[in-house]
Enzyme design. Sequence first.
Site, PDB file in Angstrom:
ATOM      1  N   GLU A  72      32.717 -88.164  26.592  1.00  0.00           N
ATOM      2  CA  GLU A  72      33.233 -86.799  26.674  1.00  0.00           C
ATOM      3  C   GLU A  72      34.012 -86.562  27.959  1.00  0.00           C
ATOM      4  O   GLU A  72      33.814 -85.573  28.654  1.00  0.00           O
ATOM      5  CB  GLU A  72      32.079 -85.796  26.536  1.00  0.00           C
TER       6      GLU A  72
ATOM      7  N   ASP B 178      23.945 -85.286  17.656  1.00  0.00           N
ATOM      8  CA  ASP B 178      23.693 -84.548  18.890  1.00  0.00           C
ATOM      9  C   ASP B 178      22.705 -83.407  18.681  1.00  0.00           C
ATOM     10  O   ASP B 178      23.123 -82.252  18.611  1.00  0.00           O
ATOM     11  CB  ASP B 178      25.017 -84.003  19.445  1.00  0.00           C
TER      12      ASP B 178
ATOM     13  N   GLU C 286      19.968 -75.964  22.131  1.00  0.00           N
ATOM     14  CA  GLU C 286      21.414 -75.823  21.980  1.00  0.00           C
ATOM     15  C   GLU C 286      21.836 -75.525  20.542  1.00  0.00           C
ATOM     16  O   GLU C 286      22.587 -74.587  20.287  1.00  0.00           O
ATOM     17  CB  GLU C 286      22.098 -77.103  22.474  1.00  0.00           C
TER      18      GLU C 286
END
Lengths: 665, 665
Positions: free
Chosen positions: B272, B351, B379
């Site tokens: 990333e 993820d 998240e």
Amino acid sequence: MSDWTQLWLNYRKVSCDINSVNVSIEGFSCDNRIIKSLISELERGFKGLLDADVNILAEGGSGKADGLNVAIKKETSILAEGYRVSRKGSDVLVEASDERGALYGTYHLLRMVNSGELSDDYEKKCEPDNPLRMMNHWDNMDGSIERGYSGRSFFYKNNEITVDERTRDYARFMASIGINGVVINNVNVKDAASYLITDRYFDKLKEMSDVFADYGIKMYLSLNFASPIELGGMEVCDPLDPDVIKWWEDKCKEVFTALPDLGGFLVKADSEGRPGPFTYGRTQADGANMLADVVKPYDKLIIWRCFVYNCTQDWRDTKTDRARAGYDYFKDLDGKYHENVILQIKNGPMDFQIREPVSPLLGGLTKTNQMLEVQIAQEYTGQQIDLCYLIPLFKEVIDFKTYCQKEKDTVADIISGRAFGNKNCGIAAVINTGNDLNWTGNDLAAANLYGFGRLAFDMSLSAEEIAREWVKQTYTLEKEDEDIIVNMLLNSREIYEKYTCPLGIGWMVTPNTHYGPSVDGYEYSRWGTYHRADHLGLGVDRSDKGTGYAMQYYPENASKYNEMDKCPEELLLFFHHVPYSYRLKDGRTLIQYIYDSHFEGESRAEEIAGDWEKLKGKIPDDSFNRVKNRFERQIYNAKEWRDQVNTYFYRKSGIADEKGRKIYE
Amino acid sequence: MSDWTQLWLNYRKVSCDINSVNVSIEGFSCDNRIIKSLISELERGFKGLLDADVNILAEGGSGKADGLNVAIKKETSILAEGYRVSRKGSDVLVEASDERGALYGTYHLLRMVNSGELSDDYEKKCEPDNPLRMMNHWDNMDGSIERGYSGRSFFYKNNEITVDERTRDYARFMASIGINGVVINNVNVKDAASYLITDRYFDKLKEMSDVFADYGIKMYLSLNFASPIELGGMEVCDPLDPDVIKWWEDKCKEVFTALPDLGGFLVKADSEGRPGPFTYGRTQADGANMLADVVKPYDKLIIWRCFVYNCTQDWRDTKTDRARAGYDYFKDLDGKYHENVILQIKNGPMDFQIREPVSPLLGGLTKTNQMLEVQIAQEYTGQQIDLCYLIPLFKEVIDFKTYCQKEKDTVADIISGRAFGNKNCGIAAVINTGNDLNWTGNDLAAANLYGFGRLAFDMSLSAEEIAREWVKQTYTLEKEDEDIIVNMLLNSREIYEKYTCPLGIGWMVTPNTHYGPSVDGYEYSRWGTYHRADHLGLGVDRSDKGTGYAMQYYPENASKYNEMDKCPEELLLFFHHVPYSYRLKDGRTLIQYIYDSHFEGESRAEEIAGDWEKLKGKIPDDSFNRVKNRFERQIYNAKEWRDQVNTYFYRKSGIADEKGRKIYE
């Protein structure tokens, strides 16, 4: 070499055998600030265009020699801000009844010299169509620009105001296209900008206002309606509260004493979280009129935006229609607004999409001062990466026949005051500038900046005429190369529309940034922006069987929009929920049209990028390369739009492209 | 009243007739920092729980009286960090071979007193399953927390480090659940955090490290792989460059001299946008081993994250599969990593979605130290607004049978070292704390914080046992009310899953924020996260006919995942593109399952919100109201998910709900 370009005031040398210019000023004072600017511009312009020295003659003096004799002369028969430019042999006359007109005439003269159109026997009279011709800056005082695509603000940095040579050049550019008002701060007034009406900023504002005044431009400020609370420490900002009114009276006395040239205020109230009269159960007219009465003794204006709608809508609710909101909120108050209030109305009922119907408020209101708001900042139209020359869109808007009365009923008639005899009216654009070297991100986006001003002054100009004027002044090209750019510009809006949202539906953009596709990005949001696509079709039913929005127009337009088969096809999906299998006038199905237009739009974007390549070596390298880079990004964007939209509708409809082109699964 | 709660270390008074406690320390030094903490905690705990004074006896001394006699005693037969707690009448024994074990035993003792489970004849021996039991903070030095949902960082403010009483309480909480390592900064190391390995921060880091050491916790830092460039001014950070290695050697000497207790470094490289060895054509092993060799003389660890994938994927590309990336990048290097390198592997290949298969790297690697990474920061699982007790998810992961060998082949076997005999291994969680009063935003989210630590220590504990432990220590309730909360917790993950993404497909969240639905939000993005829904079905074909991801597992799992009819239904859409008309095992079609599960999930969210209402007056008001507010927000969110997902699939498939419930059109 300065840090910014001169845009269309390049004044590059033209081939011409004149090598001296004599200028006489007749009927105007050479000490007038605008006349001083005019003289300075003549000197600069003729030096560049002709490499000619300019002799300024005393009034009545005579210095006729080999050169051109230019007389700037007062002529009271010409309307305010208008001018007549004429030439007989070596005698040139710029006539006007006021200094602004003289300045505009001077820019006209230089333009004609630049384009080689100032023949030996020339005469042209121009009087502005719109009383107010304004730019709205969405610059924030921290230096950012809301929906800015050309760098940072050149007005502000770190909450301080900058006035420098760039400010003056900016004013020159604006005057050269006839702009006479500039709102210098974002309509969303927050943080430091709330303090623009306090002595923290008066000195610098005066300095800026003076630079603008040198070019006949009035400065305006966007106002925070909640100032009595935020600055005054009051508990309310109710427009009918006597203490609030008193606070505004004191405040305006302070402001207009310090800034006598300020033109007035622009107000965004009750919109997208901004405070406003609704908070206190008051009408928009209550809010606007209160401020108007307070500024009236100073002969100032309140420009009140009509961009009021429910921005916390539930997507499940198909009755509420954002498109209706402006008319619903403002129509009933027609006639209630005081004379120094102007309602500023966006061209369409939504928000600057690539295609919308014209707002039914324009002409829907008949007893209220109206100003048209357009956006040359390309928020939804390519963000100055993609080429999108917007003058054709603006022309459609101003030529739109509202049927508000038998004659003189177009939007142009309304905003110019011709329809209802208003004098406080006109047109404003959300500007596309920033501190980029080239001012507008994409060099070609300057055509929108130039074009808006020219169109605001003279609504009879065609999109092509304006494009050609801009090209001639910006670059030095043979006619055939000029044609290439003019055609690129003229086709660009249609191309952009084809590869983005089909047939007026709008909004299929990436949320927040508003660049690039996201077909469902706003589909389940609170913003009232839906396409309602399902496996059978798409579009919003705004007919009398749907939200009824179509009925907000006068009958001639309402009946047209209300029926699927009569509705102009470019707006079909704005007004109707249409099956994919529906046949358009050319026999194609809607779904096939979606595929075709997206393949065509992308392909034509590649074509105009290719057209630009033909100009390599003919356009200065730096400009050429900047634009080339933008086209590369545009093609990437166009491919994304093409493929995402096509895939989205292929996946949803299950209907294959008749021509078997590549649609990703 | 401090600015933060005491979480599960409330030590509220229990009914018990003991009113004095005598403590003797046998075989440990009372001067040892951990033993000092232990004594202090005993005093605090017994004061609170029993209102009892604690007498600390000198070694060999005797003060037996009416009270409880607690001996903390060294017993070398117990494994490192383990303990045995036993009681015979009034004699309590806490035995351990090291101070950490003694401290953990002490917390165990207090827990048993708190829950009334310390019977007169009690004995329990506990030895930790995982050598490393870590928390990963994603705190940034500006005070923000990446994916933090509980306020700001309590470690940093304005790029400075804070060490105060909250730091100590944090360490106490961590020690009480057996955490022995804490990474204090975000894996995305930028800005000021790059300077944590410079003397700008050494003093404060030492201070923090000392507080942690008092509780047996080792501090770790996330490292910027590009430090040689950013700090050292070098041109490269190539791990095979001798100058780069020399730079790291010098740097580590400096760091470990200043911070001798530092446990080592956590590194996110080539992910990333983070720099890494790939930039120089080196392998992940080259990068990790270089650093490992440099820190080896100090006996430190390099923990290397396996979250490496192509994050600029083209959505049109159906061959590339983000799920494959970890295995593809790391599997071939199995056996190449040095002994003090640990690969940290997220539980699933994507993820932290609400449902994913277990990463095939876990057990796919057999010659490499492995650490499991889970995320208690919610998240994608409700952001500590929605209730989502994650221990059931973690249990599924650690109980997953990888078939990497005949026996001892579960993920628990691998990360504990039982499978392949590793000693550098364990489990880490991305933590869910912030400086909110209640540490975790939602008071009930503390069950995940508590539960992760307990599970890391003892993987045989059930999700229910852990939930009950946490409830007993956090609130003081009758058994039937305890049951209410325990059941709310145990059902919450299933409920969240039902109203969000169906059958393992994941990702239908709002881009960037990751809260709330956006079915197509990541569908045309660069992140490799697609559901591929069309008018006939949805899901990603990861079988051998698709991306082949299923074949990364050992044959027993691969064959199961590879076939639509054998695939566990909760993962059906992760592995297969399935028609809406496909019949699930219970006879329902896929589309009907989507509708049913979304109506059920939302309805059950309302039920657990209703369950909470039953506890009004039994839970302290402040905590009750905070949680109540969260449930209101959860229900709003659940309705959005239900309606958006149902509408999306109804619009796309055209298939109506068999039960005729409200699906918006």
